[in-house]
Design an enzyme around this catalytic site. Structure first.
Site, mmCIF file in Angstrom:
data_model
loop_
_atom_site.group_PDB
_atom_site.id
_atom_site.type_symbol
_atom_site.label_atom_id
_atom_site.label_comp_id
_atom_site.label_asym_id
_atom_site.label_seq_id
_atom_site.Cartn_x
_atom_site.Cartn_y
_atom_site.Cartn_z
ATOM 1 N N HIS A 51 44.416 47.430 62.778
ATOM 2 C CA HIS A 51 45.665 47.234 63.523
ATOM 3 C C HIS A 51 46.056 45.775 63.623
ATOM 4 O O HIS A 51 47.210 45.416 63.451
ATOM 5 C CB HIS A 51 45.505 47.778 64.947
ATOM 6 C CG HIS A 51 45.625 49.260 65.010
ATOM 7 N ND1 HIS A 51 45.114 50.005 66.032
ATOM 8 C CD2 HIS A 51 46.200 50.142 64.168
ATOM 9 C CE1 HIS A 51 45.361 51.276 65.816
ATOM 10 N NE2 HIS A 51 46.022 51.377 64.688
ATOM 11 N N GLU A 55 37.948 47.727 38.540
ATOM 12 C CA GLU A 55 37.330 46.923 39.605
ATOM 13 C C GLU A 55 35.836 47.201 39.752
ATOM 14 O O GLU A 55 35.158 46.590 40.557
ATOM 15 C CB GLU A 55 38.057 47.126 40.935
ATOM 16 C CG GLU A 55 38.201 48.566 41.379
ATOM 17 C CD GLU A 55 39.045 48.723 42.642
ATOM 18 O OE1 GLU A 55 39.286 47.740 43.350
ATOM 19 O OE2 GLU A 55 39.441 49.863 42.920
ATOM 20 N N ASP A 104 37.355 43.346 44.269
ATOM 21 C CA ASP A 104 36.150 44.178 44.171
ATOM 22 C C ASP A 104 35.352 43.864 42.919
ATOM 23 O O ASP A 104 34.120 43.879 42.940
ATOM 24 C CB ASP A 104 36.533 45.669 44.184
ATOM 25 C CG ASP A 104 36.735 46.153 45.596
ATOM 26 O OD1 ASP A 104 35.879 45.843 46.444
ATOM 27 O OD2 ASP A 104 37.752 46.814 45.859
ATOM 28 N N CYS A 134 45.848 42.712 40.078
ATOM 29 C CA CYS A 134 46.433 42.834 41.422
ATOM 30 C C CYS A 134 45.480 42.319 42.499
ATOM 31 O O CYS A 134 45.761 42.430 43.684
ATOM 32 C CB CYS A 134 46.853 44.271 41.712
ATOM 33 S SG CYS A 134 45.482 45.424 41.732
HETATM 34 C C1 PEP Z 1 40.952 44.534 44.493
HETATM 35 O O1 PEP Z 1 39.856 45.075 44.692
HETATM 36 O O2 PEP Z 1 41.100 43.460 43.891
HETATM 37 C C2 PEP Z 1 42.187 45.169 45.015
HETATM 38 C C3 PEP Z 1 43.370 44.704 44.695
HETATM 39 O O3 PEP Z 1 42.054 46.236 45.852
HETATM 40 P P1 PEP Z 1 41.640 46.142 47.395
HETATM 41 O O4 PEP Z 1 41.703 44.676 47.785
HETATM 42 O O5 PEP Z 1 42.637 46.983 48.127
HETATM 43 O O6 PEP Z 1 40.279 46.712 47.391
HETATM 44 MG MG MG Z 2 39.702 47.097 45.335
#
Ligand code: PEP
Ligand code: MG
Length: 597
Positions: free
Chosen positions: A200, A444, A468, A515
């Site tokens: 939150h 990942e 990750d 990403c």
């Molecule tokens: C990542 O693991 O780089 C990713 C974009 O996903 P999250 O940060 O949501 O695990």
């Molecule tokens: Mg991730």
């Protein structure tokens, strides 16, 4: 004088705030304040009435808060307040308090505190992130009701600490009921003991654009009311008791950031092309529907990652219905012009765990039943989400579907088989969807990054989750300060792995995006371009800076940087080399770093 302290946590909103500390939600202080006395038999009913009166007042306050925040938060996030109202409607909780008053002849404050505390103790015995978060909601409600019983206004009390100058709120967590307080323009930052990117506090900080660092473990114990503090949401750290000089530097950093962002807005309408005309896509990562506006403001080409966990978080403790999912995806399709990648539920790890916890309580959740692994064991939850995404795909072929944490071909095939099952169910019900919906996977897990050529046969695109991937590839728990120094995005092994994925994508005509946080960090842009990346997906506000870098160089310059870096044997050498290259090729680079990193 107490020495200054630097603490590391998770940065939530990337800006810097400098102000005086106000400690919130001090549960010890609340406990000490609660009156305890016995009542006479004849006064029992009056006491019970007094309790119900306080519960009603609290409900009205929550309704009021909800109304006052309705312009700042979307309907789905306002649902947090509905969850609080549900607790106050819980007849079991209410009856137990009444019973306690009647049986023990104790005053209502003490009775309610005792009942809530018993419940919280039961929660505390279970090692689960989701329940921990729910405990915080219960604390919040409990203190509100008790304040009302005592005729104290929680907000007024905090006001009386005088928020008349730039203030950093420090708390174990920020509760939804603190939202009104947070709208005060003098609040310039938040620092909390608990929480990760999906709690939150994080939602609230992002929605209100407040610099915030969460998950600092014991910041509430390391500081006191009135002390100066710097909250650096960019680096994910707080500095307690900074020197005059540091205060000046951080204030400057904040001003420079504002100035740079203003200047970079001029670039908004420029196309992200390298100097030699190579097009690059700059997309946005979002978690909240509110962030679509930010993505537009910074001219994101589309949404490269929509983290759907937040749909689950906002309706917890319930599970989202198909209609609730659908409403979110439909809204995205209507509001965003470009492509939208919806990632299916990535629950687990630091991300909250749900009503299934008793069955799935795990020792090491980051390596456990997370993301698609979890979804494949809870096909009811998975099916509901897939049905909604597919139905929304009928509205536009810009909507794409992505699966997180895929580790190999077998697993991918079983996930795709399940998707086919869900598609056939829709077919048999005569419900339309885009039969050619583009399917992608997150890369990942290191085992997936090692076989992109094999995985490429089954999907349309990859998106590399460097957050990750680095954690798993280098065996570094990112939340463990002891091994933080080994968290090296420039490890030669990681560069090889990334290049491997980019090359497989090119050979097999599968689009590859990044990403993870690396994509929005200007330090790595030239290197990633040189290694072969053409799609960067990031926090919306990072887009102008990355565009500035992309438009300042040629692809051949970037390729030279990548090929030199790939010959080096250690990350510190690569780091020093790319820093020199960045400074040489981008005249503004030092300024960018000073205000952003
Ligand atoms: C990542 O693991 O780089 C990713 C974009 O996903 P999250 O940060 O949501 O695990
Ligand atoms: Mg991730």
């Amino acid at each position: 004088m107490t020495p200054q302290t630097l603490m590391h946590g998770t940065g939530v909103f990337p800006d810097v705030g400098v102000g005086r500390v106000v400690l919130l939600n001090n549960s010890q202080a609340i406990r000490e304040m609660i009156p305890f006395y016995c009542i006479l038999e004849k006064d029992v009913q009056t006491e019970v009435n007094r309790f119900f009166q306080a519960v009603e007042t609290t409900k009205l306050e929550i309704e009021e808060l909800k109304k006052s925040m309705s312009e700042k938060l979307s309907a789905s996030h306002l649902a947090i307040f509905d969850a609080h109202l549900l607790v106050l409607d819980d007849s079991l909780l209410m009856n137990k308090t009444v019973e306690h008053i009647k049986k023990n002849k104790h005053n209502a404050e003490h009775a309610f505190y005792t009942i809530m505390n018993d419940l919280l103790k039961q929660f505390a015995g279970i090692d689960d992130a989701y329940l921990k978060e729910k405990s915080e909601d219960l604390h919040d409600i409990s203190s509100r009701v008790i304040h009302n019983l005592m005729h104290k206004d929680k907000l007024k009390e905090i006001d009386s600490i005088t928020i008349t100058e730039p203030t950093i709120l420090v708390a174990q967590v920020i509760h939804p009921s603190d939202l009104k307080l947070l709208s005060d323009p003098n609040i310039v930052g938040i620092a909390t003991d608990l929480g990760g990117k999906t709690t939150h506090t994080a939602i609230i900080a992002k929605a209100l654009e407040l610099p915030a660092v969460v998950g600092l473990h014991d910041v509430t114990r390391q500081t006191d009311n009135g002390e100066m503090m710097v909250v650096d949401g960019i680096e994910g750290q707080v500095l307690i008791r900074p020197s005059e000089n540091e205060i000046r530097q951080y204030n400057q950093k904040h001003q420079m950031r504002i100035q740079l962002m203003d200047e970079l807005k001029i670039l908004s309408d420029l196309k992200p092309l390298t100097k030699d005309g190579v097009p690059v896509s700059l997309l946005a990562n979002i978690e909240l529907e509110e962030e679509v506006e930010k993505a537009k403001l910074f001219r994101a080409e589309g949404i490269g990652l929509y983290r759907s966990e937040f749909i689950f978080l906002t309706v917890a403790p319930l599970l989202p219905t198909e209609a609730q999912h659908f409403a979110v995806y439909k809204n995205l399709v209507e509001k965003v012009k470009g492509e939208i990648v919806v990632r299916t539920l990535d629950l687990g790890g630091e991300k909250f765990f749900h009503e299934v916890l008793e069955t799935y309580s795990q020792q090491n959740p980051v390596l456990g039943l997370r993301a698609v692994r979890f979804c494949m064991t809870r096909k009811d939850i998975f099916r509901t989400q897939l049905r909604a995404i597919l139905r929304a795909s009928a509205l536009s072929n810009r909507l794409r579907l992505m699966f997180p944490l895929i580790s190999g071909v077998d697993e991918l095939k079983s996930v795709l088989d399940f998707l086919e099952t869900v598609k056939s169910e829709l077919d048999s019900e005569g419900i339309s969807y885009n039969h050619d919906i583009k399917i992608g996977i997150m890369i990942e897990v290191p085992s997936a990054a090692a076989i992109p050529d094999l995985l490429a046969h089954y999907v349309d695109f990859f998106s590399i989750g460097t957050n990750d991937l680095i954690q798993y590839f280098l065996a570094i728990d990112r939340t463990n300060d002891e091994v933080n120094y080994l968290y090296q995005p420039l490890h030669p092994g990681l560069l090889r792995l990334l290049q491997n994925v980019f090359q497989a994508g090119e050979t097999q005509d599968v689009r590859v995006a990044v990403c993870g946080e690396m994509a929005g960090n200007p330090r790595f842009t030239l290197l990633l371009l040189g290694l072969g990346l053409r799609e960067f997906s990031m926090t919306p506000s990072s887009i102008p800076v990355i565009k500035k870098i992309v438009t300042s160089v040629t692809l051949s310059q970037c390729k030279k940087i990548a090929s030199d870096a790939l010959k080096m044997d250690a990350s510190n050498k690569i780091e020093a080399y790319i820093e020199r290259a960045n400074k040489k090729l981008i005249p503004e680079f030092e300024r960018i770093l000073k205000s952003l990193l």
